[in-house]
Design an enzyme around this catalytic site. Structure first.
Site, short mmCIF file in Angstrom:
data_model
loop_
_atom_site.label_atom_id
_atom_site.label_comp_id
_atom_site.label_asym_id
_atom_site.label_seq_id
_atom_site.Cartn_x
_atom_site.Cartn_y
_atom_site.Cartn_z
N PRO A 2 21.11 -8.47 15.94
CA PRO A 2 21.22 -7.06 16.30
C PRO A 2 20.53 -6.78 17.64
CG PRO A 2 20.65 -7.30 14.00
CD PRO A 2 20.54 -8.66 14.61
N GLU A 3 21.20 -6.04 18.50
CA GLU A 3 20.64 -5.68 19.80
C GLU A 3 20.21 -4.22 19.76
OE1 GLU A 3 23.23 -7.01 22.98
OE2 GLU A 3 23.92 -8.71 21.79
N ARG A 112 19.19 -15.53 6.32
CA ARG A 112 18.66 -16.73 6.96
C ARG A 112 17.14 -16.74 7.06
NH1 ARG A 112 22.25 -18.08 12.19
NH2 ARG A 112 21.10 -20.04 11.95
#
Length: 272
Positions: A2-3, A112
């Protein structure tokens, strides 16, 4: 990962959902490497504290708590926050439950397990936050800033824009789009960028980020909002993940190269 627009979307949604609520207990289902520091202390430092605000710095989420304390989170690749009614048991990728006095839960979910959660009494103690560069939507994003810091740099422009110590919050997707709109080849050196081109980079950085925020971010694979819905800005991408598709401006096939082990997408005709 996510940016800035995706993190800003999550921040705004969490602010609406949890501000004013109080953490009654914290349950940790996977500690390493998500929760930083001593687990018992992490729980003790948060229990009984009220969420006063949620804000963003670069790609970090900062939860302002009362009595004064801060929970700092980074989503990394697959982390996400979910606010829901109580679950009978954790689902497969639930890593931390923040049980709230309202009866709801704020859940940190991470497939993850690259995400991080940290607690600070003073944000000045966070080395990660202190290293960050300027915010791209701030007034500090000026032509003077770039000419002063990068006027003679030999580094590739894409690498510079991804450097969180220079500009905080940009990532691979948006930098590819910014350089396309600015008509600048991603392999050019930062020192070769003239004033007009820097002005275009500033203009399109602000425009693209604001448009992405309006569309709740970009979902390419894993990003989900607090309500588990996807973002919508992927519908407006012009070069990212468009290899061999015709350029929207000239029809030339979009090319993909690798820079610093990351994919870069660009138009070889439009970007010089």
């Amino acid at each position: 990962m996510p940016e800035l627009p995706e993190v800003e979307t999550v921040v705004r949604e969490l602010r609406e959902e949890i501000c004013g609520d109080i953490i009654s207990s914290v349950e940790i289902f996977r500690s390493n490497p998500i929760v930083q520091g001593d687990l018992d202390m992490f729980q003790e430092q948060l229990c009984g504290r009220k969420f006063m605000d949620v804000r963003r710095r670069a790609k970090y989420l900062i939860f302002n708590l009362e009595p004064k304390r801060y929970l700092v989170a980074h989503l990394r690749m697959t982390g996400k926050f979910i606010v829901s009614d109580p679950l009978p048991e954790p689902t497969k990728y639930n890593r931390v439950w923040f049980n709230l006095e309202s009866g709801r839960q704020m859940i940190f979910d991470d497939i993850r397990c690259f995400g991080t959660l940290e607690v600070y009494d003073d944000l000045a103690d966070s080395k990660s936050l202190q290293k960050l560069g300027i915010e791209p939507l701030s007034k500090a994003m000026t032509l003077g800033y770039f000419k002063k810091n990068l006027g003679s740099s030999k580094r590739e422009i894409k690498s510079v824009l991804l450097d969180q110590k220079i500009i905080a919050g940009l990532g691979n997707i948006y930098v590819s789009e910014i350089l396309f709109r600015s008509r600048i080849h991603p392999q050019r050196s930062a020192g070769s960028i003239n004033k007009r081109e820097w002005s275009l980079i500033i203009k399109y950085t602000k425009y693209i980020l604001q448009e992405a925020i309006k569309n709740n971010g970009t979902t390419i694979s894993d990003f989900r909002r607090v309500d588990d819905k996807t973002g919508a800005f992927q519908q407006f991408l012009q070069v990212y993940d468009k290899k061999e598709q015709p350029c929207t401006e000239c029809g030339t096939p979009i090319q993909r190269i690798v820079q610093q082990q990351r994919s870069t997408f660009f138009c070889p005709e439009c970007q010089r």
